[in-house]
Design an enzyme around this catalytic site. Structure first.
Site, PDB file in Angstrom:
ATOM      1  N   ALA A  39      78.152  45.674 114.257  1.00 50.41           N
ATOM      2  CA  ALA A  39      77.408  46.183 115.410  1.00 50.41           C
ATOM      3  C   ALA A  39      75.929  46.220 115.018  1.00 50.41           C
ATOM      4  CB  ALA A  39      77.904  47.580 115.758  1.00 50.41           C
ATOM      5  N   GLY A  50      81.837  45.657 112.849  1.00 51.82           N
ATOM      6  CA  GLY A  50      82.270  45.190 114.170  1.00 51.82           C
ATOM      7  C   GLY A  50      82.578  43.696 114.188  1.00 51.82           C
ATOM      8  N   GLU A  52      86.012  43.446 112.997  1.00 52.12           N
ATOM      9  CA  GLU A  52      86.865  44.020 114.054  1.00 52.12           C
ATOM     10  C   GLU A  52      86.981  43.065 115.239  1.00 52.12           C
ATOM     11  OE1 GLU A  52      84.340  47.536 113.793  1.00 52.12           O
ATOM     12  OE2 GLU A  52      86.127  48.777 113.602  1.00 52.12           O
ATOM     13  N   GLU A  74      80.982  50.262 107.076  1.00 52.18           N
ATOM     14  CA  GLU A  74      80.407  51.392 107.816  1.00 52.18           C
ATOM     15  C   GLU A  74      80.161  52.609 106.928  1.00 52.18           C
ATOM     16  OE1 GLU A  74      82.857  49.449 108.893  1.00 52.18           O
ATOM     17  OE2 GLU A  74      82.618  49.031 111.033  1.00 52.18           O
TER      18      GLU A  74
HETATM   19  N1  CO8 Z   1      72.584  45.040 112.638  1.00 49.64           N
HETATM   20  C1  CO8 Z   1      71.298  44.708 112.872  1.00 49.64           C
HETATM   21  N2  CO8 Z   1      70.634  43.804 112.138  1.00 49.64           N
HETATM   22  C2  CO8 Z   1      71.299  43.210 111.122  1.00 49.64           C
HETATM   23  C3  CO8 Z   1      72.639  43.503 110.836  1.00 49.64           C
HETATM   24  C4  CO8 Z   1      73.295  44.464 111.658  1.00 49.64           C
HETATM   25  N3  CO8 Z   1      74.594  44.782 111.497  1.00 49.64           N
HETATM   26  N4  CO8 Z   1      73.015  42.761 109.764  1.00 49.64           N
HETATM   27  C5  CO8 Z   1      71.953  42.022 109.405  1.00 49.64           C
HETATM   28  N5  CO8 Z   1      70.912  42.286 110.230  1.00 49.64           N
HETATM   29  C6  CO8 Z   1      69.567  41.724 110.181  1.00 49.64           C
HETATM   30  C7  CO8 Z   1      68.769  42.284 109.014  1.00 49.64           C
HETATM   31  O1  CO8 Z   1      68.217  43.539 109.362  1.00 49.64           O
HETATM   32  C8  CO8 Z   1      67.742  41.216 108.814  1.00 49.64           C
HETATM   33  O2  CO8 Z   1      66.733  41.361 109.806  1.00 49.64           O
HETATM   34  P1  CO8 Z   1      65.164  41.295 109.394  1.00 49.64           P
HETATM   35  O3  CO8 Z   1      64.980  39.880 108.913  1.00 49.64           O
HETATM   36  O4  CO8 Z   1      64.477  41.591 110.697  1.00 49.64           O
HETATM   37  O5  CO8 Z   1      64.962  42.305 108.341  1.00 49.64           O
HETATM   38  C9  CO8 Z   1      68.500  39.926 109.128  1.00 49.64           C
HETATM   39  O6  CO8 Z   1      69.634  40.333 109.890  1.00 49.64           O
HETATM   40  C10 CO8 Z   1      68.997  39.203 107.901  1.00 49.64           C
HETATM   41  O7  CO8 Z   1      69.730  40.127 107.113  1.00 49.64           O
HETATM   42  P2  CO8 Z   1      69.508  40.347 105.548  1.00 49.64           P
HETATM   43  O8  CO8 Z   1      68.075  40.091 105.189  1.00 49.64           O
HETATM   44  O9  CO8 Z   1      70.070  41.670 105.185  1.00 49.64           O
HETATM   45  O10 CO8 Z   1      70.401  39.141 104.974  1.00 49.64           O
HETATM   46  P3  CO8 Z   1      71.140  39.073 103.574  1.00 49.64           P
HETATM   47  O11 CO8 Z   1      71.644  37.674 103.452  1.00 49.64           O
HETATM   48  O12 CO8 Z   1      70.309  39.614 102.482  1.00 49.64           O
HETATM   49  O13 CO8 Z   1      72.414  40.091 103.722  1.00 49.64           O
HETATM   50  C11 CO8 Z   1      74.300  41.065 104.898  1.00 49.64           C
HETATM   51  C12 CO8 Z   1      73.422  39.814 104.655  1.00 49.64           C
HETATM   52  C13 CO8 Z   1      75.087  41.365 103.613  1.00 49.64           C
HETATM   53  C14 CO8 Z   1      75.258  40.736 106.020  1.00 49.64           C
HETATM   54  C15 CO8 Z   1      73.403  42.269 105.246  1.00 49.64           C
HETATM   55  O14 CO8 Z   1      72.545  41.897 106.312  1.00 49.64           O
HETATM   56  C16 CO8 Z   1      74.154  43.489 105.672  1.00 49.64           C
HETATM   57  O15 CO8 Z   1      74.670  44.220 104.829  1.00 49.64           O
HETATM   58  N6  CO8 Z   1      74.216  43.761 107.006  1.00 49.64           N
HETATM   59  C17 CO8 Z   1      74.804  44.956 107.551  1.00 49.64           C
HETATM   60  C18 CO8 Z   1      76.319  44.933 107.473  1.00 49.64           C
HETATM   61  C19 CO8 Z   1      76.898  46.198 108.018  1.00 49.64           C
HETATM   62  O16 CO8 Z   1      76.699  47.285 107.511  1.00 49.64           O
HETATM   63  N7  CO8 Z   1      77.706  46.096 109.099  1.00 49.64           N
HETATM   64  C20 CO8 Z   1      78.353  47.197 109.733  1.00 49.64           C
HETATM   65  C21 CO8 Z   1      77.551  47.683 110.877  1.00 49.64           C
HETATM   66  S1  CO8 Z   1      78.245  49.140 111.632  1.00 49.64           S
HETATM   67  C22 CO8 Z   1      79.444  48.558 112.653  1.00 49.64           C
HETATM   68  O17 CO8 Z   1      79.684  47.392 112.750  1.00 49.64           O
HETATM   69  C23 CO8 Z   1      80.211  49.569 113.446  1.00 49.64           C
HETATM   70  C24 CO8 Z   1      81.071  48.908 114.519  1.00 49.64           C
HETATM   71  C25 CO8 Z   1      81.802  49.915 115.366  1.00 49.64           C
HETATM   72  C26 CO8 Z   1      81.004  50.390 116.549  1.00 49.64           C
HETATM   73  C27 CO8 Z   1      81.908  51.009 117.567  1.00 49.64           C
HETATM   74  C28 CO8 Z   1      81.212  52.140 118.366  1.00 49.64           C
HETATM   75  C29 CO8 Z   1      82.191  52.809 119.356  1.00 49.64           C
END
Ligand code: CO8
Length: 257
Positions: free
Chosen positions: A65, A108, A111, A131
């Site tokens: 998400a 997400g 999921e 998460e």
């Molecule tokens: N949300 C928003 N932006 C994101 C996300 C995300 N989940 N993942 C990556 N991005 C963005 C980064 O912020 C970055 O943006 P910017 O260039 O503007 O800084 C860009 O994408 C590239 O990302 P990275 O520089 O971090 O790329 P890397 O190759 O270094 O790393 C990863 C890749 C490992 C995927 C890393 O980006 C990461 O850890 N992302 C987050 C993963 C995460 O924690 N996901 C879980 C999110 S919570 C969730 O999904 C809950 C769902 C349930 C909701 C239900 C509600 C009822």
């Protein structure tokens, strides 16, 4: 509706939805959810589409998400407006839906893949529920669908440690149906969708509904549900055609009725 966050295509009788937020690793925001719901509704109503593939990019199926959007959530409004509850509409799509996953399928994203009927993974696929690292827990089925499909031990491990698992481990534990080289991923998924679409859509939809029923009821009720729908299949023209074609040693011509 014009789409900004997804690309919608047709490949024969297969629909293809490509998540398209490359700058955010295909993070799932509200706009993307609204567009997915709209695109799937059109595919549901399109009699020429028999199955759908959902995919992302080589680097990320979806990294979860949208954390930037979610960081603005507040309890009262999230609760009252059932924030992200629309994903259950996606999960309830009645035609077969295949996830073609390469790169990250996290939170997400994992999921969403698990909402699909089955997952075909490229060798680079990485699945996880990180998460916990954000001070939250899964909210789109990670504790429920995942526990039912891969069991308690793996679900606990993923959700409580936030670690990722690779395609091989995901296949071993039953999350993934097949692994293929990344370069063959879309072709393999589209060809599986086209294969499914070549069969009788009502019988395929009934099989999907019945398999999903296995996760909702006990065995005796599930078997009864299966048998009743099996009986109902003898009201389909496609059943007569399928069996007649077998007996006549020819290819059946299904008409979805
Ligand atoms: N949300 C928003 N932006 C994101 C996300 C995300 N989940 N993942 C990556 N991005 C963005 C980064 O912020 C970055 O943006 P910017 O260039 O503007 O800084 C860009 O994408 C590239 O990302 P990275 O520089 O971090 O790329 P890397 O190759 O270094 O790393 C990863 C890749 C490992 C995927 C890393 O980006 C990461 O850890 N992302 C987050 C993963 C995460 O924690 N996901 C879980 C999110 S919570 C969730 O999904 C809950 C769902 C349930 C909701 C239900 C509600 C009822």
């Amino acid at each position: 509706m014009a789409y900004d966050t997804i690309i919608v295509e047709k490949r024969g009788e297969a629909g293809l939805i490509t998540l398209n937020r490359p700058k955010a690793m295909n993070a799932l925001n509200k706009a993307l959810l609204d567009e997915m719901i709209d695109a799937l509704a059109a595919m549901r109503d399109d009699a020429k589409i028999g199955a759908v593939v959902i995919t992302g990019s080589q680097k990320a199926f979806a990294a979860g998400a949208d954390i930037k959007e979610m960081s603005e959530f507040a309890f009262a409004s999230a609760y009252m407006h059932d924030a992200l509850g629309g994903w259950e509409t996606v999960a309830g799509f009645p035609k077969p839906m295949i996830a073609a996953v390469s790169g990250y399928a996290l939170g997400g994203g994992c999921e969403l893949a698990a909402m699909c009927d089955f997952i075909i993974a490229g060798e680079s696929a990485k699945f996880g529920q990180p998460e916990v690292t954000l001070g939250i827990m899964p909210g789109m089925g990670g504790t429920q669908r995942l526990a039912r499909s891969i069991g308690k031990a793996k679900t606990m491990d993923l959700c409580l440690t936030g670690r990722m698992m690779d395609a091989e481990e995901a296949e071993r534990c039953g999350l993934v149906a097949r692994i293929v080289p990344d370069t063959e991923l879309i072709e393999e998924a589209i060809s599986a969708a086209q294969k499914i679409a070549s069969f009788s859509l009502p019988s395929v939809m009934m099989a999907k509904e019945t398999i999903n029923q296995a996760f909702e009821t006990g065995l005796a009720e599930g078997l009864r549900f299966e048998r009743r729908l099996f009986h109902a299949m003898f009201a389909l023209e496609d059943q007569s055609e399928g069996m007649a074609a077998f007996i006549d040693k020819r290819t059946p011509s299904f008409r979805n009725r």
